[in-house]
Design an enzyme around this catalytic site. Structure first.
Site, mmCIF file in Angstrom:
data_model
loop_
_atom_site.group_PDB
_atom_site.id
_atom_site.type_symbol
_atom_site.label_atom_id
_atom_site.label_comp_id
_atom_site.label_asym_id
_atom_site.label_seq_id
_atom_site.Cartn_x
_atom_site.Cartn_y
_atom_site.Cartn_z
ATOM 1 C CB CYS A 1 -65.721 -46.358 -45.244
ATOM 2 S SG CYS A 1 -66.131 -46.431 -47.167
ATOM 3 C CG HIS B 1 -60.861 -49.353 -44.520
ATOM 4 N ND1 HIS B 1 -62.231 -49.192 -43.880
ATOM 5 C CD2 HIS B 1 -61.014 -49.006 -45.760
ATOM 6 C CE1 HIS B 1 -62.828 -48.839 -44.605
ATOM 7 N NE2 HIS B 1 -62.359 -48.403 -45.825
ATOM 8 C CG HIS C 1 -66.733 -51.664 -47.314
ATOM 9 N ND1 HIS C 1 -67.123 -51.214 -46.216
ATOM 10 C CD2 HIS C 1 -65.706 -50.668 -48.001
ATOM 11 C CE1 HIS C 1 -66.691 -49.956 -45.974
ATOM 12 N NE2 HIS C 1 -65.820 -49.885 -47.365
#
Length: 611
Positions: free
Chosen positions: A261, A412, A450
């Site tokens: 990520c 995040h 995401h």
């Protein structure tokens, strides 16, 4: 004195729409903006989605067809996901059927008898059990996704036959970013050496649809043909290859870092290092990911990473899952929401930006990467993100003369129970250590989901918009902060946060990424005004005044680009088979290297750098 990597262009596409000229950001904070600022974004989204602006319902259609929502059948139907079941079927009597010869298996089972019927067909008799794969379907346990806007088809913008969706998005996103500069690409190249360009772009999981890994892995089992494109186009660095080969005709530095990520920030760090070291003067950094395919979704679901429909129902006490609120960072939540995105930044060293009059959207002060060290679970969090966040905040303090509190955090913020505890503790501890109170924290995955590799770029493009609208996006999908979230020194935004005209109260933002496997990265992005102040200090008032005059024409060209794109859609760049160079197009001696398609020569090394 290091060179300063300045953001002179950015663009792409995600579920909020087109990123350039801040349209994606504006879609997120539209409730806080008046019609005069939003009209251009509604127009852009209507064109992108193929909607009639004269329709009374077009604005509602835009709202319904953007941001996180139920996955639409254009990707796959979550109510009826295709699958298959293999089984052994016993029969007391022989079974007979006819089939084309071309459909026979390569290896004939021993209990099959084959008899010629005609030149193309055979008769088959089976004695005993039959092993067969029966088509089936199932209802997906996860139906939420950050899908590209309804009606938008990246394959329609160029001759994209057999290209994976992630590469189609790359062509759109990179074209958007490059055209957003407002300076013709050929003009930029004519001012630098042909090899003074870096492209760092890729994906975290590769190209996973039927034209990439999915098609490659399943072809044999589905009785289909493996094509010559599936293997090469599935490679994770292919977005960089497409940009070099079909969009900018680059012979410069290239590659792709992968870090789960945190992948985008890894690539951003490469571009920053190249500019600071003088290895390049222009860097295109980005990622493209199209992971909303059933196999990838199921892989993340069985890890316990995704918010399942039943979990959302349980959170809300309802009989129907609220797909729009699937991602709920720092609140009572169940998991993250998968999304697709392609995002790209164009960086220049500050001297070249001054010379060309490039618009300054911000700058990259630094990107910090640290691993977690020893750990039990490879997917669990560790200590590395404490280091990266502390470094980024310490740099802000050094650059901003103790005004480091004039920053905000783009967290995040995945929307998982574990993330809400661990990331909030990290940010809160850093805030306490550096004496920051009410540190504003945003989490735009609540809007766009995401996207894995490009996730930090979704955060950065949303952050750049703050210095256009003056609003930091709030986390509108939540109505409370969870009890186990650490926030004594934080202001976790539940509504859009006004930070002054064009974000004047904010000098920078810290972008945070936490990836599986201990891939932690944090970046400090400086505001446009702070960047310009640094440029003026570094190069003098005379050079900066000249820059301001040059920039007026660039701003006008950017406005024209945006107007044309809003009305007619983006004209992507895809130069397949054009200006291809061979050995006949090169000439060189011991001092320099010349290519026929470039004005300037490449200087060859002529000194020993180690003495």
């Amino acid at each position: 004195m290091k060179k300063l990597p300045v953001i002179v262009g950015f663009g792409g596409i995600n579920t909020a729409g087109r990123s350039s000229m801040h349209h994606g950001h504006k879609r997120m904070v539209h409730e806080a903006l008046d019609d005069s600022l939003m009209d251009s974004t509604w127009e852009d989204l209507a064109t992108l989605m193929g909607l009639d602006r004269q329709s009374a319902s077009f604005k509602q259609e835009v709202l319904n067809g953007t941001l996180i929502r139920k996955i639409e059948a254009s990707l796959y139907d979550p109510e009826k996901v295709q699958s298959a079941k293999q089984g052994d079927f016993n029969t007391d009597q022989p079974r007979h059927f006819s089939v084309k010869k071309s459909h026979l298996p390569e290896t004939i089972p021993p209990n099959w008898n084959i008899a010629e019927h005609d030149g193309k067909t055979v008769n088959v008799t089976i004695n005993g059990p039959i092993t067969a794969v029966i088509p089936d379907n199932y209802k997906a346990k996860v139906s939420s996704g950050g899908q590209l806007p309804t009606g938008f088809d990246p394959s329609a913008y160029y001759n994209s036959a057999h290209h994976p969706r992630g590469l189609q998005m790359t062509v759109y996103g990179a074209s958007d970013a490059i055209q957003s500069i407002g300076i013709g690409w050929s003009t930029i190249v004519d001012h630098i050496s042909p090899d003074a360009i870096s492209v760092y772009a890729g994906s975290a999981v590769g190209q996973t649809d039927q034209f990439g890994l999915k098609g490659l892995y399943q072809a044999g089992y589905n009785g289909k043909r493996t094509t010559s494109k599936m293997m090469p186009l599935a490679l994770p660095e292919m977005p960089a290859d497409f940009i070099n080969s079909y969009i900018i005709n680059s012979v410069g530095n290239t590659g792709s870092n992968a870090g789960a990520c945190a992948t985008f920030l890894y690539n951003l760090r490469q571009g920053l290092i190249d500019i600071q070291s003088g290895q390049c003067r222009v860097a295109i950094v980005g990622n493209a990911e199209a992971p909303i395919v059933p196999e990838i979704m199921e892989g993340f679901r069985v890890m316990g990473a995704l918010a399942e429909d039943d979990q959302l129902k349980q959170l809300d006490g309802t009989e129907k899952a609220n797909n729009r609120r699937a991602c709920r960072p720092f609140s009572s939540n169940a998991g993250f929401t998968m999304a697709e995105s392609a995002q790209f930044l164009v960086l220049m060293d500050d001297e070249l930006a001054l010379e060309l009059g490039a618009t300054v959207f911000g700058s990259i002060a630094d990107v910090f990467v640290n691993a977690d060290g020893n750990k039990k679970s490879i997917s669990g969090p560790g200590v590395g993100n404490y280091i990266t966040m502390a470094k980024a905040t310490a740099l802000a303090q050094a650059i901003m003369d103790k005004e480091h509190h004039k920053t905000f955090v783009m967290a995040h913020g995945t929307g998982t129970p574990q993330n809400r505890v661990t990331e909030s503790h990290i940010i809160n501890e850093v805030a306490q250590s550096f004496g920051i109170n009410n540190w504003a924290v945003s989490a735009v995955k609540s809007y766009v989901g995401h996207s894995l590799g490009p996730a930090a770029a979704d955060q950065i493009t949303a952050a750049l918009g703050v210095w256009h609208t003056g609003f930091v996006p709030g986390i509108k999908t939540i109505d409370h902060i969870a009890d186990d979230v650490h926030h004594s020194n934080l202001n976790i935004l539940m509504d859009h946060h006004n930070v002054g005209e064009q974000g004047s109260d904010m000098l920078g933002t810290v972008i945070n990424s936490k990836g599986f496997g201990g891939n932690n990265a944090s970046a400090l992005i400086l505001s446009p005004q702070k960047t310009k102040n640094l440029m003026q200090q570094r190069h003098g008032e005379k050079a900066f005044t000249k820059y301001q005059h040059l920039n007026e024409a660039v701003v006008a060209k950017q406005a024209q680009f945006d107007e044309n794109t809003r009305k007619d859609g983006l004209k992507v760049t895809y130069s397949f088979g054009e200006s291809v160079m061979t050995d006949k197009d090169i000439s060189f001696d011991t001092k320099s290297f010349k290519l026929s398609e470039f004005k300037n020569t490449i200087k060859l090394p002529d000194t020993n750098p180690f003495i």
